[in-house]
Design a protein around this motif. Sequence first.
Motif, mmCIF file in Angstrom:
data_model
loop_
_atom_site.group_PDB
_atom_site.id
_atom_site.type_symbol
_atom_site.label_atom_id
_atom_site.label_comp_id
_atom_site.label_asym_id
_atom_site.label_seq_id
_atom_site.Cartn_x
_atom_site.Cartn_y
_atom_site.Cartn_z
ATOM 1 N N LEU A 217 -28.193 -110.664 11.093
ATOM 2 C CA LEU A 217 -28.417 -110.934 12.510
ATOM 3 C C LEU A 217 -27.882 -109.792 13.378
ATOM 4 O O LEU A 217 -28.534 -109.369 14.347
ATOM 5 C CB LEU A 217 -27.746 -112.250 12.894
ATOM 6 C CG LEU A 217 -28.064 -112.805 14.287
ATOM 7 C CD1 LEU A 217 -29.565 -112.979 14.464
ATOM 8 C CD2 LEU A 217 -27.352 -114.127 14.517
ATOM 9 N N TYR A 221 -30.041 -107.318 15.909
ATOM 10 C CA TYR A 221 -29.689 -106.986 17.302
ATOM 11 C C TYR A 221 -29.634 -105.466 17.503
ATOM 12 O O TYR A 221 -30.101 -104.949 18.535
ATOM 13 C CB TYR A 221 -28.334 -107.596 17.656
ATOM 14 C CG TYR A 221 -28.330 -109.101 17.772
ATOM 15 C CD1 TYR A 221 -29.483 -109.790 18.154
ATOM 16 C CD2 TYR A 221 -27.182 -109.845 17.510
ATOM 17 C CE1 TYR A 221 -29.477 -111.166 18.265
ATOM 18 C CE2 TYR A 221 -27.171 -111.226 17.628
ATOM 19 C CZ TYR A 221 -28.327 -111.883 17.999
ATOM 20 O OH TYR A 221 -28.323 -113.248 18.112
ATOM 21 N N GLU A 332 -31.499 -116.571 14.015
ATOM 22 C CA GLU A 332 -30.676 -117.443 14.852
ATOM 23 C C GLU A 332 -30.884 -118.909 14.490
ATOM 24 O O GLU A 332 -29.918 -119.694 14.493
ATOM 25 C CB GLU A 332 -31.008 -117.203 16.323
ATOM 26 C CG GLU A 332 -30.522 -115.863 16.852
ATOM 27 C CD GLU A 332 -30.877 -115.648 18.309
ATOM 28 O OE1 GLU A 332 -30.358 -114.699 18.918
ATOM 29 O OE2 GLU A 332 -31.700 -116.443 18.848
ATOM 30 N N LYS A 336 -28.029 -121.620 13.118
ATOM 31 C CA LYS A 336 -27.814 -122.942 13.718
ATOM 32 C C LYS A 336 -27.987 -124.063 12.705
ATOM 33 O O LYS A 336 -27.259 -125.056 12.735
ATOM 34 C CB LYS A 336 -28.787 -123.145 14.875
ATOM 35 C CG LYS A 336 -28.516 -122.256 16.082
ATOM 36 C CD LYS A 336 -29.540 -122.524 17.168
ATOM 37 C CE LYS A 336 -29.284 -121.628 18.381
ATOM 38 N NZ LYS A 336 -30.301 -121.846 19.447
ATOM 39 N N LYS A 570 -28.362 -108.115 21.605
ATOM 40 C CA LYS A 570 -28.160 -109.564 21.727
ATOM 41 C C LYS A 570 -28.592 -110.069 23.095
ATOM 42 O O LYS A 570 -29.218 -111.130 23.221
ATOM 43 C CB LYS A 570 -26.685 -109.884 21.473
ATOM 44 C CG LYS A 570 -26.373 -111.357 21.351
ATOM 45 C CD LYS A 570 -24.924 -111.563 20.954
ATOM 46 C CE LYS A 570 -24.618 -113.043 20.762
ATOM 47 N NZ LYS A 570 -23.199 -113.258 20.355
ATOM 48 N N ARG A 574 -31.647 -112.661 23.914
ATOM 49 C CA ARG A 574 -31.404 -113.849 24.728
ATOM 50 C C ARG A 574 -32.359 -113.911 25.917
ATOM 51 O O ARG A 574 -32.879 -114.981 26.269
ATOM 52 C CB ARG A 574 -29.948 -113.859 25.206
ATOM 53 C CG ARG A 574 -29.566 -115.145 25.946
ATOM 54 C CD ARG A 574 -28.150 -115.090 26.463
ATOM 55 N NE ARG A 574 -27.188 -115.013 25.378
ATOM 56 C CZ ARG A 574 -26.413 -113.978 25.127
ATOM 57 N NH1 ARG A 574 -26.497 -112.899 25.899
ATOM 58 N NH2 ARG A 574 -25.562 -113.981 24.132
#
Length: 688
Positions: A217, A221, A332, A336, A570, A574
């Motif tokens: 991850l 990014y 992502e 989660k 990041k 977002r």
Amino acid sequence: MSGAALGLEIVFVFFLALFLLHRYGDFKKQHRLVIIATLLAWYLCFLIVFILPLDVSTTIYNRCKLAVNSSPAETNGSFVTLAPNKQKCFKPWSYIPNGIMPIFWRVVYWTSQFLTWILLPFMQSYARSGGFSITGKIKTALIENAIYYGTYLLIFGAFLIYIAVNPKFNLQWNQLQTIGIAAANTWGLFLLVLLLGYGLVEIPRSHWNGAKRGYLLMKTYFKAAKLMTEKADAEENLEDVMEEVRKVSESIKYNHPLRKCVDTILKKCPTEYQERMGRNMDDYEDFDERQNSYPSEKSLVKLHKQVIYSVQRHHRTQVQWQILLEQAFYLEDVAKNETSATRQFVHTFQSQEPENKIVQYFYTPTIEWYWECLLRPWFYRALAVVLAMFSVIVVWSECTFFSTRPVLSLFAVFIQLAEKTYNYIYIEMACFLTIFFLSICVYSTVFRIRVFNYYYLASHHQTDAYSLLFSGMLFCRLTPPLCLNFLGLTHMDATISHNDAQPTAYTSIMGSMKVLSFIADGFYIYYPMLVVILCIATYFSLGTRCLNLLGFQQFMGDSEMTSDLIDEGKELIRREKRKRQRQEEGENRRREWKERYGNREDSTRNRVVHTEQKESSFSETNTNRPLSKYTRTNGRTERDRIELLQDAEPLDFNADSMNDDPLESDSGRYQPGGRYLSMSRSRIFEDV
């Protein structure tokens, strides 16, 4: 089964090369000659890798037959039996008859050499040329390759003169052919060791890091921040090039001799730029020959080349950005769902591509959760350990394959043990796994490296013609020395094993390297040992650190620049995530509104159509009546036109009154003066 295995592998390798080329190239947009040349280069290189194990097993059987023929023997079906000790020589299931393999290797090898040294370099220059005709592109390609071809001819001519003058050499045509092959293989081996040293370490490490969710991850990014910079640079470059095209299009009118060249350039531009330039053109103006501001044909060729490059780069960055967003969103989601109590994988966004129903049936959310959150990390770790063991064996064998007594190369030990029992299936599987792993280490590095924006293999049909042809050149130059290196590791090459056993058909077309003893006994043996140094440098990321010091941002965990780019990426992810969520929420609201009020809107629309029909019939019956100043006579279009004119014209705030508007008496619009217009009761229903 004689020759059946060869035919099956020929067909399988063709579809494998076609699949990979379809993934990286674009069959619809790229030229057919580029697709055919690249496909042929990839196909021949992959074919050598897959057919070589069959050549090894056939050679071992032929050696057994020679040993049998040197002693009393009897033939029984598919095997030969020695009379004294009853030893059996089984014919392998993939046996290829004598005479086929030498012809096959000769055709494959010389075709690949013709592609890599003559045809593909010419096609590279042809593909990047900005000429407007075939003749112009050929001329440009010949001029650009004159230095390239001239250098090789100069070296080869000087070598021939040296041989002709020196009385020690009495070379024949076969020996000259062997020298040429040795020179090509030496250049390929030099590049092969560099790529192999990187792949032997990076491939196991990438799979080990693939088991780390946080690592993947963070790297995504980092890629997002770098790709956004490249994307902005591509958009800026495209804007600059399109501005140049606009100036040229406006200066060269419709009856100018170079107008056809300008039209060709405009066809390569994106659609929105074509429409914008078409609106701003005044083709009714004739050009003036006395003016000297018109660009030349040479400058248009250069501009055409820039347009092709900038448009392709812009489209590639756009597609890569969307793909990277999908990867970031998915990683992502994995992070989660790792703490999910229901053990069902939940996606934040639905896939934009339609999924296969069979995959949906078997790959349920529960199975997806177990694979992504539980099994996949352990599978990647186990695979990384296996690949690391292969890498250690390769490094050890590269450093010890020249030793024949005792035999230290592990690959040679495995093949010789299987040769004693004539287990041909084991021999072919061991040879295939060995050369396949070597090919993966080398070819994957070719797919990963990037030389600025000139050479870059991008998946999802985003590779340009120049990079495809360049990859075909690299494959054709790397595959022959790769196969010779493999035969040396397994001691199937007589130059390495120093015995008089029958050579493979592949080494027979290479000729005897004894003509150039300093290459056969020196460079081919000791140069591959440098792979140890390259593996150590790759393990400690020395190349990455050097590039980072030079200003080329690389992903390094202990760098402040890397941390800043991760934070930037990041934030970009977002922002794109919120943007997509708003889009989906808007679509859901529109869908709900349509489902709830769709019937009412249809009935209202029918009533409006019925009312308009009654108004039109009423207006037709009253055409002879005198028209009043305040009645609607020109319909809704006239009123819309007046409104547009009103919005376009500036307001005069110094006027005594604001009653000059033609719509003042028609409706109660709110005027810019800040008050509503008064309406009389007699005119309220006149617009109905």
